[in-house]
Enzyme design. Structure first.
Site, PDB file in Angstrom:
ATOM      1  N   SER A  48       0.828  -1.200   0.000  1.00  0.00           N
ATOM      2  CA  SER A  48       0.000   0.000   0.000  1.00  0.00           C
ATOM      3  C   SER A  48       0.870   1.260   0.000  1.00  0.00           C
ATOM      4  CB  SER A  48      -0.930  -0.049   1.206  1.00  0.00           C
ATOM      5  OG  SER A  48      -1.827   1.013   1.169  1.00  0.00           O
TER       6      SER A  48
ATOM      7  N   ASP B  19      -8.518  -3.706  -6.405  1.00  0.00           N
ATOM      8  CA  ASP B  19      -8.454  -4.579  -5.245  1.00  0.00           C
ATOM      9  C   ASP B  19      -9.267  -4.009  -4.095  1.00  0.00           C
ATOM     10  OD1 ASP B  19      -6.982  -2.532  -4.267  1.00  0.00           O
ATOM     11  OD2 ASP B  19      -5.177  -3.679  -3.877  1.00  0.00           O
TER      12      ASP B  19
ATOM     13  N   HIS C  50      -7.425  -5.576  -0.846  1.00  0.00           N
ATOM     14  CA  HIS C  50      -6.200  -4.792  -0.629  1.00  0.00           C
ATOM     15  C   HIS C  50      -5.350  -5.320   0.522  1.00  0.00           C
ATOM     16  CE1 HIS C  50      -3.689  -1.361  -1.196  1.00  0.00           C
ATOM     17  NE2 HIS C  50      -3.879  -0.915   0.025  1.00  0.00           N
TER      18      HIS C  50
END
Lengths: 677, 697
Positions: free
Chosen positions: A258, A579, A632
């Site tokens: 991320s 995602d 994610h």
């Protein structure tokens, strides 16, 4: 009143009846006698019944519950720990070996040291110095863990989580610091893993603390400020050097997740930059110390969610909650004003601005154009089923009536979002006078910058109707001037025309892949690994809040739904493939095109690989968050992804993994982007 | 209002009704039963010809009782539990809603807050080095029995796994008996970071108080580092297996650089002191064996070493631990309740298991007394002799310079008062007599002959599951060990080599316990000498300040009276402390253990000697003349229960919460020198004892 009296009477009754138990002849209470004369005869056992007084019953009940609870607890603890697995296997059939075990059998062993770079929000933060209200929380987690303090002292919590609005650093008297070590982000909350599964699997092939390092940093700060305040970048540099040195010169495999992806981009530029601003590691530091960068769900080009988060501090989840229970989030009965507090807090976090969409209209699309246009959620599904011919689905595309204009990241009203750009009348908001401060004093305790805008300002914003990735920046400058002033000295969102321009030596460009060159280290491999197959927020339809007085004046208009099931518009949000948080475009573009081969962003020709993981929801509840998830965070538990990482950590190259693995249209979309390389 | 009341009334009445159905049925049943019983009783009574009137009155009371009996057993149990739970919850609730500071109860201001107000600010980075057994260990790879314990603490924390799966736990904490490293298939590693040793068990703080006070003057993770290491390994092995020394070096360098080139203040505790001594030598040694930091590394990076409760010269406790896996505490338990520890009824064999595990830990050997008879005394002499236990209670502090006179008189009075001068030099003696007889009357047996003479083993197979090395010793040789009666710290090593050959073989490659005659001898470049202050030189760094900070005023184990264990059918540990051996009231002998002044674990001699004499000024152990300071902290037990473990404790672990101690550390960390915090601060006889030791400096 009579009711109360009666209760009193009953109580007296009980008292006396308990007296009776001890001394049977204690029946002087004449009132009671009169009352009880008839029932006594009717039912002798009624006397015993009244002995179970309410209090006794309560105690009895609590006792039973406790006993049962303890019994269950005892059974649970006495249960062999393989029992749940046994049950699962009985239901779903034998589980596959976790990738660590499987690869250990293949003979893979720990080779390259591994560095994890956690993303935004997933790292824990603990208190080192606080105000009085945080008494007793020294070195306790304020972020991560159980979040118990949020409930106990919410305002205190918000105060301590906020940063200074001017400097973006600690407010005076408060020191909140990242948790260090693997515990920083192995679990976000008890039972909600982030890195734990990956760590456990790496441990199976021999990794341990000396070969694994969690580069925890304070994710609220802008990247350069983590170095200014905590010397985090220096620590990471020193640690990587040490791990490489103590592991026989084996280069490190870096696994950012991320926002950590951007953080590590920043690190790579920082470490090679000369000393006062950078780490002074020399121009070949990266090629000496890094073998591969395996970006998981990297928001290279930002995420539209960040805009919604900054603009009205809501994302799909909150918008849906608002639609389901209108009034819950915005009402004032409990004096909670949750969203305002959240907004006030999160606007002091510089790091959120690193995720604002970058590259403007070139990447994210203009009023009438976007790289993803023609995307249909159903199309993928059909292709997966292998029933449709591609040409057929192509015609499907053109015939679909409501073409989503993804380029319009924010639009006010659905008709605006759908009508051709020529029909939209845009009134420029930039010169609009910010009106009188409309906040009355009652709202002052939850101050947001919207109160400085005034009604005219708010209206001007709404009248501009449509915002693309470029104008959205102007919008944010307009609605949150202070935050953006802080942020713009740390982050940049453009595309570089000439990368040799000396201005790009400044650190604010280091985390934008479109304004930096990759280090000259042709041996490094860059992987872009992300889940696909989940609708991901891409563009929003907004409306003005009904009562703008004390609240955030804009909110996502959840009343808008697409016309048919296939539509990408749901609850006021246009979704695209991704995602769940990062659209495919942002996660994949750099590796699919921007850095592929020798480009101006990648002058030394570092090899890049796109590895997509198709999302398959967990088959049943017992599986938890699934071993094939593409979401994610959940993708970190995806067995395929873990296997790829372990193979690379054990020495494999991208070619050994099988090169690209693509399910989405990322290559097609990337081609559409008109970017000089 | 009305509706609320109605609701309450409903709640109030409903359960009563509901409950009554059950109890009515039961009541009726019991009624029937009782009537039957009563009638039987009546008939019996009538047969016996007793008075009818009496009987009827009894019946009445019976009925009264019967009503109480309606509470059946389970229900009343539930009721009691319910009551307890409710009260408990109420108390918990009250506890939580209690304001943090009660009006009236003013907790004393923490030293950190006070110094912070005085203007002390974090200046030098701080490195904490934990001691033996205080650092947490977590599992990284294990046998199937440890399913689900991945990265859970096996050592430290709540220790619940001991109770759940004791044998599995023991197996995983053991090291390999040959190599002293991991057994195959098991990886237990030190917990990293500050949480490694802030609390040992929940609520039992080790470093937490110090950390909290350091944080008050501005310390945080970036300038405070816990050098956690696997304390079971020998020091050099922590580098070989975990690169712990390299990591420590890199961290100190990093902290030095990122904090504006401020030198580091190191605060080692207990065995961490020896570990850091080892580090000092390692870091300047050339690469293949050392860290390659080159000469001058220490001078460049280290400002002060503040040793807490340092066992520089070892502790006698380590001997009893290796020999019979017991110390004072265990001996006391055994004397109070003989049989608990020895009983095989439960099949526990606790001590045997503990011994087997502990003997795989090389690090314990680093704590065996060093310096032999020169330091610890021989058969007839010891530096502490004349120490009076009852007088060790409270003395005025003596500050550097004016300590000689008062001390001497003090010593003389105690000496004359002693009826049986304790011969501390005899660290282990078999039988109380042997511990005080003149040396001429003692028999002497050469252990080496024993060793040669007895190869036979008589272990029967039933005992094999708890294998200790004693099973390989024959009965004769065990008796021979006991016949030798007395062991000093020199012969002790022979004894240990005899009873635990494998362990000593492993460990003696890593540790040495002698005194160097010639420090220039190239053999002293080997790492096994690095943790023995009597066989190493301090690094060439005249600016480093070395502190010895330790508590005094607590009786500390110094020597032991042993006896043979009663022989069970399964040969277990053949020796044990003779807890029946008691001295006179004033004597230092209690429960088979001779005591001296110290901090409950480390005698003053061991913790103070190096700073008081061995390194004081320019000596051959301290060629560059680094300054040393001795700071003692007089033990004062906590005044009330509310104080917990006390703010003025001098005990080995509890001293970490001692306010005076914390203040000293904070001041040095904030930039003060040893002179500025007051130089030496001595309560014990350490200076006089050190003078008595005849060592060439």
């Amino acid at each position: 009143m009579p009711l109360i009296q009666r209760r009193k009477g009953e109580e007296a009754e009980k008292a006396s009846s308990s007296n009776e138990r001890i001394a049977p002849d204690a029946s002087e209470d004449e009132d009671r006698k009169k009352k009880e004369l008839s029932p006594k005869k009717r039912k002798k056992s009624a006397g015993e019944k009244s002995k179970w007084s309410c209090l006794d019953n309560c105690c009895w009940f609590v006792g039973c519950v406790c006993t049962v609870w303890w019994l269950l607890l005892f059974l649970y603890n006495a249960m062999p720990s393989s029992f749940p697995q046994y049950v699962t296997e009985a239901i779903t059939g034998p589980l596959p070996d976790p990738p660590g075990v499987k690869l250990k059998k293949e003979g893979l062993r720990a080779k390259h040291p591994v560095v994890f770079v956690p993303g935004i929000v997933t790292g824990g933060l603990e208190l080192w110095e606080g105000h009085e209200c945080a008494e007793g929380l020294f070195r306790k987690r304020l972020w991560g863990g159980t979040f118990g303090e949020v409930y106990k002292r919410p305002l205190c919590w918000v105060e301590h989580m906020s940063l200074d609005n001017e400097t973006g650093l600690d407010p005076p008297g408060i020191r909140l610091r990242p948790v260090t070590g693997l515990v920083a982000a192995d679990y976000f909350m008890p039972g909600y893993f982030v890195w734990a599964v990956l760590i456990a699997n790496l441990a199976r092939i021999g990794y341990e603390e000396k070969t694994m390092y969690m580069a925890a940093y304070d994710w609220r700060l802008s990247f350069q400020n983590t170095e200014v305040r905590d010397q985090t970048l220096s620590r990471i540099k020193s640690h990587i050097e040490m791990m490489v040195a103590t592991n026989g010169g084996k280069k490190a495999v870096v696994i950012p997740h991320s926002m950590g992806v951007l953080y590590f981009l920043h690190f790579m530029k920082w470490v090679e930059a000369p000393a006062p601003m950078g780490g002074g590691g020399g121009p070949d530091w990266c090629s000496k110390h890094i073998k591969a960068i395996m970006n998981i769900g990297g928001p290279f080009l930002g995420v539209p969610k960040a805009v919604a988060g900054l603009f009205s501090s809501e994302a799909k989840d909150i918008a849906v909650a608002r639609a389901i229970a209108p009034g819950f989030l915005s009402n004032d009965i409990f004096r909670v004003q949750t969203l305002q507090h959240v907004m006030k807090m999160s606007r002091t976090w510089d790091s959120t601005m690193s995720m604002i969409p970058k590259g403007g209209e070139t990447i994210w699309g203009g009023l009438d154009w976007s790289p993803e246009e023609g995307y249909l959620p159903s199309k993928r599904r059909q292709r997966m089923n292998d029933t449709q011919v591609s040409s057929e689905s192509g015609t499907n595309n053109s015939s679909s009536r409501a073409r989503a204009n993804y380029g319009r990241i924010i639009s006010f009203g659905k008709d605006i979002a759908e009508s051709p750009s020529s029909e939209i009348e845009m009134i420029d908001f930039r010169d609009a006078v910010k009106g009188q401060n409309l906040a009355n004093t009652t709202c002052r305790d939850v101050w947001t910058e919207y109160h400085d805008m005034g009604i005219e300002g708010v209206r001007a914003v709404a009248e501009h109707k449509v915002y693309t990735a470029e104008t959205v920046l102007d919008l944010l400058y307009f609605v949150a001037p202070k935050m953006m002033a802080r942020g713009s000295s740390h982050f940049s969102y453009g595309i570089a025309d000439d990368l040799d321009d000396p201005k790009y030596k400044h650190y604010k460009y280091w985390s934008n892949p479109l304004e930096t060159k990759l280090p000259s280290a042709s041996d490094i491999e860059i992987f872009s690994m992300y889940g696909v197959g989940i609708p991901t927020e891409r563009a929003y339809i907004y409306k003005l809040s009904p009562s703008a007085e004390c609240y955030i004046p804009f909110q996502i208009d959840t009343s808008f739904e697409g016309e048919d099931e296939d539509s990408c518009l749901k609850d006021g949000v246009y979704t695209v493939e991704g995602d769940e948080t990062v659209p495919v475009l942002s996660a994949g573009f750099m590796c699919a095109r921007g850095w592929r081969g020798k480009t101006r962003f990648n002058p030394s020709g570092i090899r890049t690989y796109v590895r997509e993981y198709d999302h398959a929801p967990p088959a049943n509840l017992l599986e938890g968050r699934g071993t094939q998830s593409g979401a994610h965070v959940d993708v970190m538990g995806n067995f395929a992804l873990i296997e790829d990482i372990i193979r690379v950590a054990a020495g494999a190259t991208g070619e050994d993994l099988g090169g690209d693995q693509v399910y989405s249209d990322i290559f097609k979309w990337s081609e559409k982007i008109n970017l000089a390389l | 209002m009305g509706s609320v009341l109605r609701l309450r009334k409903l709640c109030y009445v409903e359960p009563v009704k509901f409950q009554s159905f059950g109890s009515i049925k039961n009541a009726e049943k019991q009624q029937q039963q009782k009537e039957r019983i009563v009638s039987e009783v009546e008939s019996v009574v009538q047969k016996n010809g007793r008075d009818d009137d009496e009987d009827t009155t009894r019946k009445k009371t019976d009925k009264g009782k019967r009503k109480i009996r309606e509470w059946r057993c389970i229900e009343s149990c539930c009721w009691v539990i319910g009551c307890l739970c409710c009260v408990w919850w109420l108390l918990v609730f009250l506890y939580y809603s209690l304001p943090a500071a009660l009006p009236g109860f003013q907790p004393p201001m923490s030293p950190g807050a006070r110094l912070g107000r005085e203007g002390a600010r974090a200046l030098h980075p701080v490195v904490l080095v934990p001691g033996i057994s205080t650092g947490g260990l977590e599992l990284w790879e294990g046998k199937p029995c440890t399913e689900g314990l991945f990265r859970k603490r096996l050592w430290g924390g709540s220790f619940t796994e001991i109770l759940k799966r004791p044998l599995c736990w023991l197996e995983h904490l053991s090291l390999d008996n040959e190599t002293g490293l991991d057994p195959p298939g098991i990886r237990v590693r030190a917990v990293p970071g500050l949480e490694a040793a802030d609390y040992f068990a929940p609520g039992y703080s080790v470093w937490a108080v110090l950390i909290q006070n350091l944080a008050k003057i501005g310390y945080e993770e970036k300038n405070m580092h816990m050098a956690a290491y696997d304390w079971r390994l020998s020091f050099q092995n922590t580098e070989i297996r975990d690169k712990a020394l390299s990591r420590l070096k890199s961290t100190i360098e990093l902290m030095y650089l990122t904090n504006g080139c401020k030198k580091v203040v190191v605060v080692p505790h207990s065995m961490g002191v020896l570990y850091f001594l080892h580090f000092l030598k390692w870091v300047e040694a050339p690469p293949s064996m050392g860290g390659g930091g080159r000469l001058g590394w220490c001078a460049k990076h280290i400002k002060a070493i503040m040793n807490i409760g340092p066992p520089f010269l070892g502790v006698p406790k380590a001997v009893s631990n290796i020999l019979s896996s017991e110390a004072k505490d265990v001996a006391v338990i055994r004397s109070m309740d003989p049989g608990v520890l020895d009983s095989e009824i439960l099949g526990l064999q606790t001590l045997e298991h503990a011994m087997r595990v502990a003997r795989t830990w090389d690090s314990i050997i680093s704590l065996v007394p060093k310096g032999g008879e020169t330091i610890w005394g021989d058969l007839d002499w010891s530096p502490e002799e004349g120490h009076g236990c009852s007088l060790a209670k409270r003395r005025t502090p003596q500050f550097s310079g004016n300590n000689k006179n008062s001390n001497h008189t003090n010593g003389k009075t105690t000496f004359s008062a002693m009826k049986e001068p304790a011969k501390y030099g005899r660290i282990i003696s078999f039988g109380k007599e042997a511990s005080y007889l003149p040396s001429s009357q003692l028999p002497s047996v050469d252990l080496k002959e024993l060793l040669l003479g007895s190869p036979s083993t008589i272990s029967n197979s039933t005992c094999q599951e708890v294998w200790t090395e004693y099973d390989e010793l024959s009965r004769e040789s065990i008796r021979g060990v006991a016949d030798n009666k007395v062991y000093t710290s020199r012969t002790l090593l022979d004894l240990l080599r005899f009873v635990a050959p494998k362990m000593m073989q492993r460990a003696e490659a890593h540790f040495s316990h002698g005194i160097a005659d010639n420090l220039d001898d190239p053999k002293y470049n080997h790492y096994k000498y690095w943790s023995n202050p009597l066989e190493m030189r301090l690094p060439d760094a005249p600016d480093i300040e070395i502190y010895c900070l330790y508590g005094v005023g607590i009786p500390t184990e110094r020597s032991y009276v042993y006896k043979m264990s009663p022989t069970g059918k399964c040969k277990s540990i053949p020796f044990r402390i003779d807890s029946t051996a008691e001295g006179y009231e004033d004597s230092c002998l209690k429960g088979g253990v001779y005591f001296v002044d110290g901090d409950e674990s480390v005698p003053v001699l061991s913790s103070g000697f190096m700073c008081a004499r061995g390194w004081r000024g320019k000596t051959r152990f301290n060629p560059s003349g680094a300054t040393t300071y001795v700071r003692e902290y007089q033990h004062r037990p906590p005044a009330s229960l509310l104080e917990g473990r006390g703010a003025a404790s001098g005990a080995h672990l509890d001293i970490m919460g001692n306010v005076a101690f914390i203040e000293d550390v904070l001041r040095v960390a904030a930039g003060a020198t040893g002179k500025e915090i007051g130089g030496d601060r001595i309560y014990s006889d350490i200076m006089r004892m050190s003078e008595r030791i005849n060592i060439g400096l």
